[in-house]
Design an enzyme around this catalytic site. Sequence first.
Site, short mmCIF file in Angstrom:
data_model
loop_
_atom_site.label_atom_id
_atom_site.label_comp_id
_atom_site.label_asym_id
_atom_site.label_seq_id
_atom_site.Cartn_x
_atom_site.Cartn_y
_atom_site.Cartn_z
N ASP A 28 0.85 -1.20 0.00
CA ASP A 28 0.00 0.00 0.00
C ASP A 28 0.89 1.25 0.00
O ASP A 28 1.90 1.30 0.70
CB ASP A 28 -0.93 -0.01 1.23
CG ASP A 28 -2.07 0.97 1.09
OD1 ASP A 28 -3.23 0.51 0.97
OD2 ASP A 28 -1.81 2.20 1.09
N ILE A 29 0.48 2.24 -0.77
CA ILE A 29 1.28 3.46 -0.91
C ILE A 29 1.24 4.31 0.37
O ILE A 29 2.14 5.11 0.60
CB ILE A 29 0.79 4.27 -2.14
CG1 ILE A 29 1.89 5.15 -2.69
CG2 ILE A 29 -0.48 5.05 -1.83
CD1 ILE A 29 1.59 5.73 -4.07
N ASN A 85 -12.78 -3.12 2.91
CA ASN A 85 -13.71 -1.99 3.02
C ASN A 85 -14.68 -2.04 1.84
O ASN A 85 -14.26 -2.23 0.70
CB ASN A 85 -12.94 -0.66 2.99
CG ASN A 85 -12.04 -0.51 4.21
OD1 ASN A 85 -12.40 -0.92 5.31
ND2 ASN A 85 -10.87 0.07 4.02
N GLY A 91 -15.54 3.41 4.02
CA GLY A 91 -14.39 4.21 3.58
C GLY A 91 -13.69 3.68 2.35
O GLY A 91 -12.52 4.00 2.12
N GLN A 92 -14.38 2.87 1.54
CA GLN A 92 -13.74 2.38 0.32
C GLN A 92 -13.46 3.56 -0.62
O GLN A 92 -14.34 4.39 -0.86
CB GLN A 92 -14.63 1.35 -0.39
CG GLN A 92 -13.95 0.75 -1.62
CD GLN A 92 -14.80 -0.34 -2.30
OE1 GLN A 92 -15.90 -0.65 -1.85
NE2 GLN A 92 -14.26 -0.91 -3.36
N HIS A 98 -10.40 -5.20 -3.12
CA HIS A 98 -9.05 -5.47 -2.60
C HIS A 98 -9.10 -5.88 -1.15
O HIS A 98 -9.93 -5.40 -0.37
CB HIS A 98 -8.13 -4.26 -2.77
CG HIS A 98 -8.71 -2.97 -2.26
ND1 HIS A 98 -9.64 -2.25 -2.98
CD2 HIS A 98 -8.53 -2.29 -1.11
CE1 HIS A 98 -9.98 -1.17 -2.30
NE2 HIS A 98 -9.32 -1.18 -1.14
N LEU A 99 -8.18 -6.77 -0.78
CA LEU A 99 -7.99 -7.17 0.61
C LEU A 99 -6.82 -6.38 1.14
O LEU A 99 -5.75 -6.34 0.52
CB LEU A 99 -7.63 -8.66 0.70
CG LEU A 99 -8.76 -9.70 0.71
CD1 LEU A 99 -9.64 -9.59 -0.50
CD2 LEU A 99 -8.16 -11.09 0.84
N HIS A 100 -6.99 -5.74 2.31
CA HIS A 100 -5.87 -5.15 3.02
C HIS A 100 -5.31 -6.22 3.95
O HIS A 100 -6.07 -6.81 4.74
CB HIS A 100 -6.32 -3.99 3.91
CG HIS A 100 -6.85 -2.80 3.19
ND1 HIS A 100 -6.10 -1.67 2.94
CD2 HIS A 100 -8.08 -2.53 2.68
CE1 HIS A 100 -6.84 -0.76 2.32
NE2 HIS A 100 -8.05 -1.26 2.15
#
Length: 112
Positions: A28-29, A85, A91-92, A98-100
């Site tokens: 993640d950035i 999310n 908060g998407q 995507h999975l965090h």
Amino acid sequence: MTLFSKIIRREIPAKIIHEDEHCLAFHDIAPQAPQHVLVIPKKEIRSMAEARPEDQALLGHLMLTASKLARDMGVDEEGYRIVVNTNRAAGQTVFHLHLHLLAGRDLNWPPG
Ligand code: AMP
């Protein structure tokens, strides 16, 4: 097309740590934990709200890929969290499922 589709097509750079036929994983950035990786399907699915029964194997593959990456990163014993999310209230911000995968610190519960 979303930002993440552009990462899949290598039109935007990312620190990719895994790729296979069905998914891609990259850092993640804006990490929210010492380790913060995103696992995304190559198939364009906007969110979990759009996932359908035919996506069952793909969704399982994403979960198992996240757990394998956690093992490879050496965080599985200590613990980690997988978050998806979904839509506005959660908060998407990027509408490509995507999975965090979050690890490397104690994670609060309940989440914010
Ligand atoms: P969400 O808010 O659940 O939709 O998550 C989107 C995530 O994508 C956020 O954690 C962002 O930091 C991350 N993100 C946005 N742009 C990029 C990028 N170019 N490379 C890697 N991660 C990104």
